[in-house]
Design a protein around this motif. Structure first.
Motif, PDB file in Angstrom:
ATOM      1  N   THR A 157       1.002  -1.151  -0.129  1.00  0.00           N
ATOM      2  CA  THR A 157      -0.083  -0.097  -0.049  1.00  0.00           C
ATOM      3  C   THR A 157       0.876   1.120  -0.010  1.00  0.00           C
ATOM      4  OG1 THR A 157      -1.470  -1.035   1.117  1.00  0.00           O
ATOM      5  CG2 THR A 157      -1.831   1.144   1.083  1.00  0.00           C
ATOM      6  N   LEU A 158       0.493   2.229  -0.860  1.00  0.00           N
ATOM      7  CA  LEU A 158       1.336   3.424  -0.905  1.00  0.00           C
ATOM      8  C   LEU A 158       0.362   4.669  -1.204  1.00  0.00           C
ATOM      9  CD1 LEU A 158       4.461   4.326  -1.767  1.00  0.00           C
ATOM     10  CD2 LEU A 158       3.785   4.244  -4.199  1.00  0.00           C
ATOM     11  N   SER A 159       0.883   5.418  -0.169  1.00  0.00           N
ATOM     12  CA  SER A 159      -0.179   6.573  -0.385  1.00  0.00           C
ATOM     13  C   SER A 159       0.859   7.970  -0.351  1.00  0.00           C
ATOM     14  CB  SER A 159      -0.917   6.729   0.976  1.00  0.00           C
ATOM     15  OG  SER A 159      -0.314   6.827   2.060  1.00  0.00           O
ATOM     16  N   LEU A 160       0.198   8.828  -1.222  1.00  0.00           N
ATOM     17  CA  LEU A 160       1.025  10.350  -1.569  1.00  0.00           C
ATOM     18  C   LEU A 160       0.232  11.464  -1.128  1.00  0.00           C
ATOM     19  CD1 LEU A 160       3.851  11.496  -2.371  1.00  0.00           C
ATOM     20  CD2 LEU A 160       2.802  11.384  -4.776  1.00  0.00           C
ATOM     21  N   GLU A 161       0.462  12.225  -0.308  1.00  0.00           N
ATOM     22  CA  GLU A 161      -0.158  13.380  -0.217  1.00  0.00           C
ATOM     23  C   GLU A 161       0.679  14.591  -0.377  1.00  0.00           C
ATOM     24  OE1 GLU A 161      -2.616  15.376   3.572  1.00  0.00           O
ATOM     25  OE2 GLU A 161      -3.084  13.225   3.057  1.00  0.00           O
TER      26      GLU A 161
ATOM     27  N   VAL B 293      -5.439  30.802  -0.159  1.00  0.00           N
ATOM     28  CA  VAL B 293      -6.047  29.551  -0.909  1.00  0.00           C
ATOM     29  C   VAL B 293      -5.191  28.282  -0.567  1.00  0.00           C
ATOM     30  CG1 VAL B 293      -6.866  28.649  -2.851  1.00  0.00           C
ATOM     31  CG2 VAL B 293      -7.102  31.031  -2.652  1.00  0.00           C
ATOM     32  N   SER B 294      -5.760  27.580  -0.214  1.00  0.00           N
ATOM     33  CA  SER B 294      -5.039  25.950   0.114  1.00  0.00           C
ATOM     34  C   SER B 294      -5.667  24.910  -0.757  1.00  0.00           C
ATOM     35  CB  SER B 294      -4.708  25.910   1.592  1.00  0.00           C
ATOM     36  OG  SER B 294      -6.107  25.405   1.894  1.00  0.00           O
ATOM     37  N   ALA B 295      -4.746  23.947  -1.143  1.00  0.00           N
ATOM     38  CA  ALA B 295      -5.418  22.783  -1.990  1.00  0.00           C
ATOM     39  C   ALA B 295      -4.455  21.566  -1.484  1.00  0.00           C
ATOM     40  CB  ALA B 295      -5.136  23.048  -3.316  1.00  0.00           C
ATOM     41  N   THR B 296      -5.275  20.608  -1.290  1.00  0.00           N
ATOM     42  CA  THR B 296      -4.547  19.392  -1.032  1.00  0.00           C
ATOM     43  C   THR B 296      -5.025  18.233  -2.026  1.00  0.00           C
ATOM     44  OG1 THR B 296      -4.842  19.883   1.472  1.00  0.00           O
ATOM     45  CG2 THR B 296      -4.293  17.510   0.869  1.00  0.00           C
ATOM     46  N   VAL B 297      -3.879  17.448  -2.521  1.00  0.00           N
ATOM     47  CA  VAL B 297      -4.150  16.217  -3.179  1.00  0.00           C
ATOM     48  C   VAL B 297      -3.596  14.922  -2.756  1.00  0.00           C
ATOM     49  CG1 VAL B 297      -3.608  15.250  -5.528  1.00  0.00           C
ATOM     50  CG2 VAL B 297      -4.030  17.767  -5.170  1.00  0.00           C
ATOM     51  N   ALA B 298      -4.575  13.930  -2.754  1.00  0.00           N
ATOM     52  CA  ALA B 298      -4.010  12.527  -2.205  1.00  0.00           C
ATOM     53  C   ALA B 298      -4.102  11.617  -3.192  1.00  0.00           C
ATOM     54  CB  ALA B 298      -4.890  12.252  -0.976  1.00  0.00           C
TER      55      ALA B 298
ATOM     56  N   THR C 135      -1.856  -2.999  -4.031  1.00  0.00           N
ATOM     57  CA  THR C 135      -1.728  -4.173  -4.585  1.00  0.00           C
ATOM     58  C   THR C 135      -1.443  -5.421  -3.865  1.00  0.00           C
ATOM     59  OG1 THR C 135      -0.693  -5.111  -6.533  1.00  0.00           O
ATOM     60  CG2 THR C 135       0.490  -4.001  -5.260  1.00  0.00           C
ATOM     61  N   GLU C 136      -1.798  -6.553  -4.313  1.00  0.00           N
ATOM     62  CA  GLU C 136      -1.482  -7.761  -3.469  1.00  0.00           C
ATOM     63  C   GLU C 136      -0.955  -8.725  -4.702  1.00  0.00           C
ATOM     64  OE1 GLU C 136      -4.906  -9.194  -1.816  1.00  0.00           O
ATOM     65  OE2 GLU C 136      -4.914  -7.949   0.105  1.00  0.00           O
TER      66      GLU C 136
END
Length: 160
Positions: free
Chosen positions: A93-97, A105-110, A115-116
């Protein structure tokens, strides 16, 4: 399945019996004379067996006037087979934020990636201690002839 209990005696000190003193493997030794519950050992059979009867061949010569000779290949012996399998499951499991702030103004992308990978390895072996030979049978006239054999199959929950 029948469980058998028995005492294991010392051949040198005939009044002593084998006993298990505690849960550790080293807690085994001989106790003298008195009857204790820890001196009774349970023997549980490792295998169960099933017997079945199979027909090798059948010949009806009740309508015949002459004896008939038949030859058949017969295999005698033992065949041992075993199999084992190992299942391996790898999970990634890979997560990127990312966050950006500019003035008021602020913005967040995740993003997340999951995968198994699963692999299974199976190993089977078969050993044979058997021999095949030819046997001749003479079926007399007016007789119904049947040759049968017993087949025994063993199974065990214990591997190997």
């Amino acid at each position: 399945m029948e469980i058998i209990t028995m005492k294991i005696k010392s051949c040198r000190h005939t009044v002593d019996s084998l006993a298990k003193f505690d849960n550790r493997d080293k807690g085994v030794g001989f106790k003298a004379r008195r009857e204790h519950e820890d001196q009774h050992w349970k023997f549980v059979p490792r295998h169960t067996g099933a017997v079945r009867t199979e027909t090798v061949f059948h010949y009806d010569n009740r309508q015949g006037s002459y004896p008939i000779t038949k030859s058949y290949e017969v295999t005698k012996g033992l065949i041992r087979s075993s199999s084992s399998s190992v299942r391996n499951l790898i999970t990634l499991t890979l997560s990127l934020e990312a966050s950006v702030e500019y003035m008021a103004v602020s913005a967040t992308v995740a993003a997340e990636f999951h995968t198994e990978i699963e692999t299974t390895t199976t190993h089977s072996t078969e050993s044979s201690w058997s021999k095949t030979e030819s046997i001749s049978f003479t079926i007399p006239a007016g007789k119904n002839y049947k040759v049968m054999q017993h087949v025994v199959s063993f199974s065990s929950p214990v591997p190997g």
